[in-house]
Enzyme design. Structure first.
Site, PDB file in Angstrom:
ATOM      1  N   GLU A   1       6.071  11.236   0.114  1.00 47.86           N
ATOM      2  CA  GLU A   1       4.861  12.047   0.427  1.00 47.86           C
ATOM      3  C   GLU A   1       3.947  12.101  -0.796  1.00 47.86           C
ATOM      4  O   GLU A   1       3.287  13.110  -1.063  1.00 47.86           O
ATOM      5  CB  GLU A   1       5.235  13.423   0.976  1.00 47.86           C
ATOM      6  CG  GLU A   1       5.984  13.272   2.292  1.00 47.86           C
ATOM      7  CD  GLU A   1       5.781  14.387   3.285  1.00 47.86           C
ATOM      8  OE1 GLU A   1       4.833  15.182   3.131  1.00 47.86           O
ATOM      9  OE2 GLU A   1       6.575  14.440   4.244  1.00 47.86           O
TER      10      GLU A   1
ATOM     11  N   ALA B   1       0.858  -1.200   0.000  1.00 47.02           N
ATOM     12  CA  ALA B   1       0.000   0.000   0.000  1.00 47.02           C
ATOM     13  C   ALA B   1       0.887   1.242   0.000  1.00 47.02           C
ATOM     14  O   ALA B   1       1.306   1.726   1.047  1.00 47.02           O
ATOM     15  CB  ALA B   1      -0.923   0.003   1.225  1.00 47.02           C
TER      16      ALA B   1
HETATM   17  C1  FAD Z   1      13.415   6.900   1.244  1.00 51.00           C
HETATM   18  C2  FAD Z   1      11.939   6.808   1.470  1.00 51.00           C
HETATM   19  C3  FAD Z   1      11.393   7.327   2.627  1.00 51.00           C
HETATM   20  C4  FAD Z   1      10.016   7.227   2.860  1.00 51.00           C
HETATM   21  N1  FAD Z   1       9.500   7.673   4.060  1.00 51.00           N
HETATM   22  C5  FAD Z   1       8.200   7.368   4.370  1.00 51.00           C
HETATM   23  C6  FAD Z   1       7.698   7.629   5.689  1.00 51.00           C
HETATM   24  O1  FAD Z   1       8.407   8.174   6.570  1.00 51.00           O
HETATM   25  N2  FAD Z   1       6.426   7.271   5.976  1.00 51.00           N
HETATM   26  C7  FAD Z   1       5.614   6.666   5.051  1.00 51.00           C
HETATM   27  O2  FAD Z   1       4.472   6.364   5.382  1.00 51.00           O
HETATM   28  N3  FAD Z   1       6.057   6.410   3.785  1.00 51.00           N
HETATM   29  C8  FAD Z   1       7.336   6.738   3.434  1.00 51.00           C
HETATM   30  N4  FAD Z   1       7.817   6.461   2.162  1.00 51.00           N
HETATM   31  C9  FAD Z   1       6.935   5.804   1.206  1.00 51.00           C
HETATM   32  C10 FAD Z   1       6.587   6.649  -0.007  1.00 51.00           C
HETATM   33  O3  FAD Z   1       5.671   7.657   0.341  1.00 51.00           O
HETATM   34  C11 FAD Z   1       6.098   5.707  -1.106  1.00 51.00           C
HETATM   35  O4  FAD Z   1       7.229   5.016  -1.597  1.00 51.00           O
HETATM   36  C12 FAD Z   1       5.373   6.412  -2.220  1.00 51.00           C
HETATM   37  O5  FAD Z   1       4.133   6.932  -1.770  1.00 51.00           O
HETATM   38  C13 FAD Z   1       5.125   5.501  -3.435  1.00 51.00           C
HETATM   39  O6  FAD Z   1       4.599   4.270  -3.068  1.00 51.00           O
HETATM   40  P1  FAD Z   1       5.279   2.924  -3.655  1.00 51.00           P
HETATM   41  O7  FAD Z   1       6.735   3.006  -3.391  1.00 51.00           O
HETATM   42  O8  FAD Z   1       4.537   1.753  -3.126  1.00 51.00           O
HETATM   43  O9  FAD Z   1       5.065   3.031  -5.219  1.00 51.00           O
HETATM   44  P2  FAD Z   1       3.775   2.573  -6.059  1.00 51.00           P
HETATM   45  O10 FAD Z   1       2.553   3.122  -5.434  1.00 51.00           O
HETATM   46  O11 FAD Z   1       3.856   1.107  -6.288  1.00 51.00           O
HETATM   47  O12 FAD Z   1       4.024   3.329  -7.441  1.00 51.00           O
HETATM   48  C14 FAD Z   1       4.882   2.817  -8.473  1.00 51.00           C
HETATM   49  C15 FAD Z   1       4.751   3.759  -9.691  1.00 51.00           C
HETATM   50  O13 FAD Z   1       3.391   3.752 -10.151  1.00 51.00           O
HETATM   51  C16 FAD Z   1       2.900   5.093 -10.204  1.00 51.00           C
HETATM   52  N5  FAD Z   1       1.468   5.103  -9.883  1.00 51.00           N
HETATM   53  C17 FAD Z   1       0.836   4.473  -8.846  1.00 51.00           C
HETATM   54  N6  FAD Z   1      -0.468   4.751  -8.878  1.00 51.00           N
HETATM   55  C18 FAD Z   1      -0.697   5.567  -9.941  1.00 51.00           C
HETATM   56  C19 FAD Z   1      -1.847   6.186 -10.499  1.00 51.00           C
HETATM   57  N7  FAD Z   1      -3.054   6.047  -9.951  1.00 51.00           N
HETATM   58  N8  FAD Z   1      -1.694   6.959 -11.604  1.00 51.00           N
HETATM   59  C20 FAD Z   1      -0.466   7.117 -12.167  1.00 51.00           C
HETATM   60  N9  FAD Z   1       0.662   6.557 -11.693  1.00 51.00           N
HETATM   61  C21 FAD Z   1       0.548   5.796 -10.571  1.00 51.00           C
HETATM   62  C22 FAD Z   1       3.723   5.859  -9.174  1.00 51.00           C
HETATM   63  O14 FAD Z   1       3.735   7.247  -9.442  1.00 51.00           O
HETATM   64  C23 FAD Z   1       5.094   5.226  -9.345  1.00 51.00           C
HETATM   65  O15 FAD Z   1       5.764   5.817 -10.427  1.00 51.00           O
HETATM   66  C24 FAD Z   1       9.183   6.610   1.897  1.00 51.00           C
HETATM   67  C25 FAD Z   1       9.738   6.108   0.716  1.00 51.00           C
HETATM   68  C26 FAD Z   1      11.102   6.172   0.504  1.00 51.00           C
HETATM   69  C27 FAD Z   1      11.674   5.564  -0.767  1.00 51.00           C
END
Ligand code: FAD
Length: 389
Positions: A367, A133
């Site tokens: 974020e 998620a």
């Molecule tokens: C170094 C780091 C620190 C972080 N710190 C925190 C933290 O402190 N707390 C926390 O809760 N989270 C944290 N995160 C999580 C971060 O917010 C998520 O990685 C981010 O929201 C993306 O989620 P995902 O990695 O699962 O990518 P996914 O949701 O799997 O996305 C993969 C790709 O698909 C694209 N995509 C997905 N859905 C759509 C759509 N509907 N339309 C178009 N494109 C789409 C995305 O833009 C991306 O390019 C952190 C992440 C990192 C890498």
């Protein structure tokens, strides 16, 4: 005449920038390369920020904090990021983790946890994302089940910044699986709570000094009054928090970009080719000009968004997402161009701009990715939200 200067920083805000820059020049920048090279926590920066009360500047004075407004907080984060992006995650994530308590928590929770954060008894992390998620955060699986005067939490939170270092965690968890986002609640969990453990630090492209780890919740029993706001309001609080804190990521991006621009400007005047300083070549001046324009546009948008965050304006959602998206795209472009200005030297770890380029990338991802920001911005426009500038 207004007592506020038009489209200019007040003297107080300028003084904050000067104070943070001096502190960063002395106690943050000298360690930035080593922190990156060894992927180690920036303890020197953490100590210096705490000593100067810049570690969580947003905490209101009534809870023992510095009481910085949203613009002052943005300036602190921008200036720290200019020196070391990893270190800028300390004030940024302390705001992200604790803002749910500040926005929606009971007075008791505010006294206890904002007070502890301000006093330096521990940092605050934000636990929304999970392995399955990310962009679809409402698809989370972590459960919180009521049992008498307690809630019992089970699940895995992923990508949690400063996990293991922070003492306090805002955790979003499902309390009613039937209701999707309306069945999610927010809780304060402490590192010391039984059943809280952490995964190994992620091996990352950039912000290597900022620990990112999984948080495991294994039958973590907490008092029911650690719920932030009413049951079922956790997701709304989490999103409301991001409206404000996306402005701080924009500030981080502006700071990283400014650091790269400053370095490139200095280098271009020193480096000689064809018997002249490379800064004399118009082709290079145009590159520098584009970098400068973009950084300034991103900064102005970020500061406008900070004003909206402080006032709680109706168009904050549009401005927070736009500032984060625009400034992070600018940071990626400007840091990449800074590597170009340094030529082959820019491509090595002997110079800081390749680190800045690697650090900039995360601002387009966390974020909410910049695709998600564009979804938010598009929806706001289609809903008729107008800029109130
Ligand atoms: C170094 C780091 C620190 C972080 N710190 C925190 C933290 O402190 N707390 C926390 O809760 N989270 C944290 N995160 C999580 C971060 O917010 C998520 O990685 C981010 O929201 C993306 O989620 P995902 O990695 O699962 O990518 P996914 O949701 O799997 O996305 C993969 C790709 O698909 C694209 N995509 C997905 N859905 C759509 C759509 N509907 N339309 C178009 N494109 C789409 C995305 O833009 C991306 O390019 C952190 C992440 C990192 C890498």
């Amino acid at each position: 005449m207004s007592e506020f200067p038009m489209f200019a920083l007040s003297e107080e805000h300028q003084a904050i920038r000067e104070a943070v820059r001096a502190l960063c020049d002395a106690k943050v920048a000298p360690y930035a390369a080593d922190v990156d090279e060894h992927a180690r926590y920036p303890q020197e920066a953490a100590d210096a920020l705490l000593a100067a009360d810049f570690h969580a500047p947003h905490v209101p004075e009534q809870y023992g904090g510095a009481g910085a407004d949203a613009l002052a907080t943005v300036i602190v984060i921008e200036e720290v990021a200019r020196a070391c992006a990893s270190s800028s995650l300390i004030p940024a994530v302390n705001k992200l983790g604790s803002l749910p308590v500040q926005l929606a928590g009971s007075e008791e929770l505010k006294q206890q946890y904002l007070g502890a954060l301000a006093a330096g008894r521990g940092g605050f992390s934000y636990c929304l994302s999970e392995p399955d998620a990310g962009s679809d955060a409402a698809g989370m699986k972590t459960r919180a089940v009521r049992d008498g005067d307690s809630y019992v939490l089970n699940g895995v939170k992923r990508w949690i910044t400063n996990a293991g270092v922070s003492e306090y965690y805002t955790v979003m968890a499902v309390t009613d699986p039937e209701k999707r986002s309306k069945g999610i609640s927010a809780f304060v969990v402490e590192k010391a709570d039984q059943g809280v453990t952490f995964g190994a630090p992620e091996k990352k492209l950039g912000i290597k000094g900022s620990p990112t780890r999984e948080v495991y919740l294994d039958n973590v029993r907490i008092p029911a009054d650690r719920m932030i706001g009413a049951e079922g309001t956790g997701f709304e609080t989490a999103m409301r928090t991001l409206d404000h804190t996306r402005v701080t990521i924009a500030a981080q991006a502006v700071g990283i970009a400014q650091g790269a621009l400053d370095y490139a400007l200095g280098y271009a005047q020193e480096r000689k080719q064809f018997g002249r300083s490379i800064a004399d070549f118009q082709g290079l001046q145009f590159l520098l000009a584009d970098m400068g324009m973009k950084v300034e546009a991103a900064r102005q948008m970020t500061y406008a968004a900070a004003g909206k965050s402080e006032r709680g304006d109706k168009d904050l959602t549009f401005f927070g997402a736009s500032a984060k998206c625009f400034a992070s795209d600018v940071a990626m472009q400007v840091t990449t161009d800074a590597v170009q200005v340094l030529g082959g030297y820019g491509f090595t770890r002997d110079y800081p701009v390749e680190r800045m380029m690697r650090d900039a990338k995360i601002t387009q991802i966390y974020e909410g990715t910049n695709q998600v920001q564009r979804i938010v911005i598009g929806r706001q426009l289609l809903a008729g939200v107008q800029s109130q500038i």
